[in-house]
Design a protein around this motif. Structure first.
Motif, PDB file in Angstrom:
ATOM      1  N   ARG A  46      61.349  -3.998  56.365  1.00 31.70           N
ATOM      2  CA  ARG A  46      60.576  -5.249  56.396  1.00 31.70           C
ATOM      3  C   ARG A  46      59.210  -5.042  57.054  1.00 31.70           C
ATOM      4  NH1 ARG A  46      65.928  -8.528  58.352  1.00 31.70           N
ATOM      5  NH2 ARG A  46      66.907  -8.699  56.273  1.00 31.70           N
ATOM      6  N   TRP A  53      51.706  -5.642  52.587  1.00 36.38           N
ATOM      7  CA  TRP A  53      51.152  -6.958  52.202  1.00 36.38           C
ATOM      8  C   TRP A  53      49.797  -7.219  52.888  1.00 36.38           C
ATOM      9  CZ3 TRP A  53      51.853 -11.730  55.365  1.00 36.38           C
ATOM     10  CH2 TRP A  53      51.270 -12.849  54.759  1.00 36.38           C
ATOM     11  N   GLU A  61      51.203 -13.962  47.627  1.00 35.91           N
ATOM     12  CA  GLU A  61      52.324 -14.565  48.343  1.00 35.91           C
ATOM     13  C   GLU A  61      53.001 -13.507  49.215  1.00 35.91           C
ATOM     14  OE1 GLU A  61      53.480 -17.642  48.391  1.00 35.91           O
ATOM     15  OE2 GLU A  61      51.928 -18.431  47.056  1.00 35.91           O
ATOM     16  N   PRO A  63      55.976 -11.235  51.107  1.00 34.89           N
ATOM     17  CA  PRO A  63      57.266 -10.714  50.614  1.00 34.89           C
ATOM     18  C   PRO A  63      58.417 -11.662  50.967  1.00 34.89           C
ATOM     19  CG  PRO A  63      56.031  -9.025  51.787  1.00 34.89           C
ATOM     20  CD  PRO A  63      55.333 -10.313  52.049  1.00 34.89           C
ATOM     21  N   ALA A  64      59.425 -11.654  50.130  1.00 35.18           N
ATOM     22  CA  ALA A  64      60.600 -12.498  50.389  1.00 35.18           C
ATOM     23  C   ALA A  64      61.441 -11.876  51.492  1.00 35.18           C
ATOM     24  CB  ALA A  64      61.428 -12.656  49.121  1.00 35.18           C
ATOM     25  N   ALA A  65      61.843 -12.684  52.447  1.00 35.40           N
ATOM     26  CA  ALA A  65      62.678 -12.203  53.554  1.00 35.40           C
ATOM     27  C   ALA A  65      63.389 -13.388  54.175  1.00 35.40           C
ATOM     28  CB  ALA A  65      61.816 -11.483  54.593  1.00 35.40           C
ATOM     29  N   LYS A  66      64.428 -13.068  54.919  1.00 39.50           N
ATOM     30  CA  LYS A  66      65.212 -14.096  55.594  1.00 39.50           C
ATOM     31  C   LYS A  66      65.129 -13.891  57.099  1.00 39.50           C
ATOM     32  CE  LYS A  66      68.549 -14.645  51.787  1.00 39.50           C
ATOM     33  NZ  LYS A  66      69.991 -14.593  51.412  1.00 39.50           N
ATOM     34  N   GLY A  70      61.350 -13.616  57.683  1.00 39.79           N
ATOM     35  CA  GLY A  70      60.895 -14.652  56.770  1.00 39.79           C
ATOM     36  C   GLY A  70      60.014 -15.678  57.470  1.00 39.79           C
ATOM     37  N   ASP A  74      55.990 -16.335  56.721  1.00 40.13           N
ATOM     38  CA  ASP A  74      55.479 -17.673  56.404  1.00 40.13           C
ATOM     39  C   ASP A  74      54.368 -18.088  57.368  1.00 40.13           C
ATOM     40  OD1 ASP A  74      57.203 -17.858  54.311  1.00 40.13           O
ATOM     41  OD2 ASP A  74      58.747 -18.967  55.408  1.00 40.13           O
ATOM     42  N   TYR A  77      51.203 -16.131  56.653  1.00 44.64           N
ATOM     43  CA  TYR A  77      50.557 -16.613  55.423  1.00 44.64           C
ATOM     44  C   TYR A  77      49.803 -17.923  55.670  1.00 44.64           C
ATOM     45  CZ  TYR A  77      49.989 -18.170  50.623  1.00 44.64           C
ATOM     46  OH  TYR A  77      49.453 -18.606  49.434  1.00 44.64           O
TER      47      TYR A  77
END
Length: 444
Positions: A46, A53, A61, A63-66, A70, A74, A77
């Motif tokens: 990650r 990024w 956008e 990267p997708a993460a939890k 995540g 967010d 960004y």
């Protein structure tokens, strides 16, 4: 807190799974290490996604993460998006400022705290000859080399503008004004006042020429009036004498008044044309004030009392004739307007690093609303009363220009019923010790 709880549960789950696998294979420690290694590998993956990024696709956008990652993606960004919007607004504002500056007919030059050129509008290129390809980053005094501008820039006293010819066209007259802002940065503005300068020069020439041309006919009129008056007095005809004596007296009075006005206009024109006095002879202030006091007593006819106070022995460097004219105008104004039975004091004393010459009275005083305009030509506080005293309305204007030629300035302090104080403040450079001229005479 819930995000961190999930991370802890994930770490505990991987560690427990590693222990179970290690227990089943007979290597519990290696199993625990394997579980922790898997957890570290996930975080490194990650972190690599975050670096990729931010460095290569910061506007895409995230990267997708939890979990914590995540939330971190967010927030970064949203922060980047907010920064981009702020930068866009700042660019738009700066563009509008530059466009408005480009639309100005006056030169605008931005200088950093060292005085180096940062930005300027197109008017500065036309007026000052600045070139973007060569002059950016240069010190302003490398391009505007007039000693008067260099002294103005280094003095850091920008209350008054500076008038100089353009460095690329001496026929164009510019008015420079510097303003401090920000972190000791400077904003230089230059305005083309060539037309105003020419109009002012035309006015000065007109006044000087008209005054000079009026001098001769007034002298002729005055001479003939004196001749006619003497003839009437010698004729012995009382009826004829009484018939014309009053008219001749009024004509002589008005002719004398016009002659005084013409003389003052000529003196003021000369002072305006040459605002830098070249005479730097030591002037004995005590003798100067004593001479003015005697003249004022003659004008007063004993209606006022005069005093001279000398708290300094220093002498003034300048023109004795011009200084006497300035002081005489101040004292004669006090005689005319302060009122009868008042006290008028002429004072010479230290003032800061320099010295000041004061004329103070305890008469009727002046309303402060008039003080800013007192040095204007022909300005009168009380027009009817001022005309009756025979003044020309140019006295304080002459005082102002004499002081300018001596690097000095005038301060006025007055209230109705509390008298008036006129203070002429001279810098230390215009002072000399009382024995300086004596030593020079001995060396000669």
């Amino acid at each position: 807190m819930r995000l961190w709880s999930r991370e802890l549960w994930q770490l505990a789950g991987l560690a427990f799974t590693g222990l179970v696998v290690g227990w089943l294979t007979g290597a519990g420690g290696w199993g625990l290490a394997l579980g922790l290694g898997v957890y570290l590998a996930l975080h490194l993956k990650r972190l690599h996604a975050l670096h990729h990024w931010l460095t290569r696709h910061p506007h895409d956008e995230p990267p997708a993460a939890k979990g914590v990652w995540g939330e971190l993606f967010d927030r970064l960004y949203k922060y980047q998006k907010g920064q981009r919007l702020t930068q866009q607004r700042l660019r738009a504002t700066l563009k509008r400022i530059q466009e408005s500056s480009e639309a100005m007919s006056d030169s605008v030059v931005m200088l950093d705290r060292r005085g180096d050129l940062e930005w300027w509008n197109s008017a500065a290129e036309r007026m000052l000859g600045l070139q973007a390809a060569h002059d950016r980053g240069q010190h302003i005094t490398n391009l505007l080399r007039d000693p008067r501008f260099i002294g103005y820039f280094n003095a850091r006293d920008y209350r008054e503008p500076l008038t100089l010819p353009s460095p690329i066209d001496e026929r164009r007259i510019l008015q420079f004004q510097i303003t401090l802002y920000g972190d000791d940065e400077r904003l230089l503005m230059a305005r083309d006042i060539t037309r105003l300068h020419r109009l002012e020069q035309m006015r000065r020439d007109f006044v000087a020429n008209v005054s000079h041309e009026l001098r001769t006919p007034l002298t002729v009129l005055s001479g003939y009036l004196e001749t006619y008056r003497d003839f009437l007095e010698q004729s012995g005809e009382e009826r004829l004498t009484s018939r014309f004596a009053r008219g001749l007296a009024q004509m002589q009075e008005q002719t004398t008044r016009m002659q005084n006005l013409v003389n003052d206009l000529l003196l003021l024109s000369r002072l305006e044309i040459d605002q830098r006095g070249e005479d730097t002879s030591p002037v004995a202030v005590d003798q100067l004030l004593e001479t003015v006091r005697r003249d004022a007593e003659s004008l007063s006819s004993g209606q006022q009392k005069f005093a001279v106070e000398l708290d300094s022995s220093q002498r003034l460097l300048g023109s004795e004739q011009e200084l006497r004219s300035a002081v005489s105008n101040l004292v004669f104004n006090a005689v005319r307007y302060a009122g009868e039975e008042c006290h008028i004091t002429l004072r010479w004393r230290p003032w800061g690093k320099g010295a000041c010459l004061e004329v103070e009275d305890d008469g009727e005083g002046i309303d402060p609303v008039h003080i800013p305009r007192l040095t204007e030509r022909f300005y009168r506080v009380d027009k009817g009363r001022s005309a009756a005293t025979g003044g020309t309305g140019l006295g304080l204007a002459i005082v102002k220009h004499v002081l300018l030629r001596h690097d000095a300035h005038l301060e006025i302090d007055s209230r109705p019923g509390e008298g008036a104080l006129f203070r002429c403040i001279f810098p230390a450079a215009r002072l000399a010790a009382a024995n300086d001229d004596h030593n020079e005479a001995q060396r000669a």
